[in-house]
Design a protein around this motif. Structure first.
Motif, short mmCIF file in Angstrom:
data_model
loop_
_atom_site.label_atom_id
_atom_site.label_comp_id
_atom_site.label_asym_id
_atom_site.label_seq_id
_atom_site.Cartn_x
_atom_site.Cartn_y
_atom_site.Cartn_z
N ILE A 5 42.84 -10.64 -19.71
CA ILE A 5 42.62 -9.39 -18.99
C ILE A 5 43.97 -8.96 -18.44
N ALA A 6 44.32 -7.71 -18.68
CA ALA A 6 45.61 -7.22 -18.21
C ALA A 6 45.49 -6.71 -16.79
N LEU A 7 46.38 -7.22 -15.96
CA LEU A 7 46.40 -6.80 -14.57
C LEU A 7 47.84 -6.37 -14.30
N GLY A 8 48.15 -5.11 -14.60
CA GLY A 8 49.53 -4.68 -14.55
C GLY A 8 50.34 -5.54 -15.51
N GLN A 9 51.37 -6.19 -14.97
CA GLN A 9 52.19 -7.06 -15.83
C GLN A 9 51.62 -8.47 -15.94
N LEU A 10 50.63 -8.78 -15.14
CA LEU A 10 50.02 -10.12 -15.21
C LEU A 10 49.00 -10.17 -16.34
N ARG A 11 48.79 -11.37 -16.88
CA ARG A 11 47.73 -11.58 -17.85
C ARG A 11 46.84 -12.71 -17.34
N ILE A 12 45.55 -12.42 -17.22
CA ILE A 12 44.59 -13.45 -16.81
C ILE A 12 43.99 -13.99 -18.09
N GLN A 13 44.36 -15.22 -18.41
CA GLN A 13 43.92 -15.77 -19.70
C GLN A 13 42.66 -16.60 -19.52
N VAL A 14 41.68 -16.34 -20.36
CA VAL A 14 40.37 -16.97 -20.23
C VAL A 14 40.30 -18.24 -21.07
N MET A 15 39.86 -19.34 -20.42
CA MET A 15 39.53 -20.57 -21.15
C MET A 15 38.06 -20.83 -20.94
N HIS A 16 37.28 -20.87 -21.99
CA HIS A 16 35.86 -21.22 -21.83
C HIS A 16 35.78 -22.72 -21.63
N THR A 17 35.25 -23.14 -20.48
CA THR A 17 35.20 -24.56 -20.16
C THR A 17 33.79 -24.95 -19.72
N HIS B 105 43.72 -18.72 -16.42
CA HIS B 105 45.12 -19.17 -16.39
C HIS B 105 46.02 -17.95 -16.14
N VAL B 106 46.73 -17.98 -15.03
CA VAL B 106 47.63 -16.88 -14.69
C VAL B 106 48.98 -17.48 -14.32
N GLU B 107 49.99 -17.22 -15.13
CA GLU B 107 51.32 -17.81 -14.93
C GLU B 107 51.20 -19.32 -14.78
N ASN B 108 51.66 -19.89 -13.65
CA ASN B 108 51.58 -21.35 -13.52
C ASN B 108 50.36 -21.81 -12.73
N ARG B 109 49.39 -20.91 -12.59
CA ARG B 109 48.20 -21.25 -11.80
C ARG B 109 46.97 -21.28 -12.69
N LEU B 110 46.07 -22.24 -12.40
CA LEU B 110 44.80 -22.31 -13.12
C LEU B 110 43.66 -22.23 -12.10
N PHE B 111 42.88 -21.18 -12.22
CA PHE B 111 41.71 -21.04 -11.36
C PHE B 111 40.56 -21.74 -12.09
N THR B 112 40.17 -22.89 -11.54
CA THR B 112 39.33 -23.80 -12.32
C THR B 112 37.84 -23.63 -12.06
N GLY B 113 37.46 -22.72 -11.16
CA GLY B 113 36.04 -22.58 -10.86
C GLY B 113 35.49 -23.92 -10.37
N ASP B 114 34.38 -24.36 -10.94
CA ASP B 114 33.85 -25.68 -10.59
C ASP B 114 34.04 -26.67 -11.74
N THR B 115 34.91 -26.34 -12.68
CA THR B 115 35.18 -27.27 -13.78
C THR B 115 35.98 -28.46 -13.26
N LEU B 116 37.05 -28.15 -12.52
CA LEU B 116 37.88 -29.21 -11.94
C LEU B 116 38.10 -28.90 -10.46
N LEU B 117 37.74 -29.84 -9.60
CA LEU B 117 37.95 -29.68 -8.16
C LEU B 117 39.05 -30.67 -7.73
N ILE B 118 39.51 -30.54 -6.51
CA ILE B 118 40.54 -31.47 -6.03
C ILE B 118 39.87 -32.83 -5.81
N SER B 119 40.34 -33.84 -6.52
CA SER B 119 39.77 -35.20 -6.48
C SER B 119 38.32 -35.27 -6.92
N SER B 120 37.86 -34.28 -7.64
CA SER B 120 36.47 -34.31 -8.10
C SER B 120 36.32 -33.37 -9.30
#
Ligand SMILES: [Fe+2]
Length: 344
Positions: free
Chosen positions: A97-109, A120-135
């Protein structure tokens, strides 16, 4: 890029991300209790929210996408396998998804749910509930699948650069983020790297059900209202009278105020506010014309806890009784305060 993490009291995390060149922003996993805050943050940063993205069908919190979409006139984005019927933009693995110059890249997990995705946006991964911190997300709720989660984690997410920042949809210990490398090294669930062991572990977790499971699935899948939302909407159009003020009205035998007890008869006969008349909420519309012939009368609704009386007052206002107010609190608080009771 613009980045704001918004925590709500139940441990839910949502994110406002934006392009600092175009001032276009997206909200990830917005939650209903934070709606005003999201809008305030977007205004503060001078960005316009262009997309509302849910990483999956949430079973434990109330998604704000439907309400925000109606207010902002922007699309709701989810994975194309989602059962949510009102999604405007369905996206698939590898799309962005294009957000100005950013690209939000979708990974089906899939795994936590069938429609789970990581963003996946630049060096960040918004993991939803697929991967949590220590869980990890659980796999025992509707459409959960531990085999799929194994593949999503070990064959997809964890193959990304270890320095990638992990931003989950839930965090209960106030940790803001972590990295994939840190998770691989220390997340207890990720130490089970054999598929069979991982699946067995996920199947034997025996977790208790989330508090609002049925209500969250109902409202998130239908776009319907939560009970709290219904009550808040009623409270927004009804003024209130305090317990102390009602006590004073009774003490001076104020005949101008019609006190209507909207509980059931069994509750009313065990004790009520002196002078209160019984008109159960369930019979309100049927009996209102004979019981309250004067629409200009000042009317106070009373119930056990203060919720049903608010709904009754809102209904009466809709019917044209413009001087209806509700008791702030209910008979429970009235009894506990030791205020006068009648038993006629
Ligand atoms: Fe979830």
């Amino acid at each position: 890029m613009l980045f704001e993490q918004i925590a709500s009291c139940g441990g839910c995390l949502s994110y406002l991300i934006g392009c600092q060149h175009s001032f276009a922003a997206a909200l990830i996993d917005p939650e209903r209790s934070q709606i005003e805050r999201y809008l305030a943050l977007a205004a503060q940063h001078g960005v316009r929210i262009r997309y509302l993205i849910d990483t999956h069908t949430h079973a434990d919190h109330f998604s704000a996408t439907r309400e925000l979409a109606a207010r902002l006139q922007v699309p709701i984005v989810m994975h194309h396998s989602t059962p949510v019927p009102f999604v405007d933009l369905r996206v698939g693995d590898g799309e962005s998804i294009a957000l100005g110059q950013l690209r939000i890249q979708v990974m089906h997990t899939p795994g936590h749910t069938r429609d789970s995705m990581c963003l996946h946006v630049e060096n960040r991964l918004f993991t939803g509930d697929t991967l949590l911190i220590s869980s990890t997300g659980r796999t025992d709720l509707p459409t959960g699948d531990p085999e799929a989660l194994y593949d999503s984690l070990f064959n997809r997410v964890l193959r990304l650069d270890g320095a990638t920042l992990v931003h989950p949809a839930h965090e209960y210990k106030n940790r803001s983020h972590t990295t994939l490398a840190q998770e691989l090294e220390s997340n207890p669930r990720l130490q089970k790297r054999d598929r069979r062991e991982f699946v067995e572990m996920m199947r034997s977790l025996n977790l208790s059900l989330p508090t609002h499971l049925t209500e969250a699935l109902r409202t998130n899948l239908s776009g319907g209202k939560t009970v709290a939302q219904l009550l808040a909407e009623a409270a927004a159009v009804v003024p209130f009278m305090s317990l102390d003020e009602l006590k004073e009205h009774i003490a001076r035998n104020d005949q101008d105020l019609a006190i209507i007890d909207v509980r059931e008869r069994e509750a009313y006969v065990t004790g009520h506010v002196p002078g209160a008349r019984l008109l159960p909420r369930g019979q309100l519309e049927l009996r209102v014309n004979e019981e309250l012939p004067d629409p200009t009368r000042r009317i106070l609704t009373v119930c056990e806890c203060g919720h049903i009386s608010t709904l009754a007052a809102a209904t009466l206002r809709q019917l044209g009784f413009q001087r209806v107010i509700a008791l702030d609190g209910g008979m429970k608080a009235w009894r506990e305060a030791g205020y006068p009771m009648a038993h006629d």
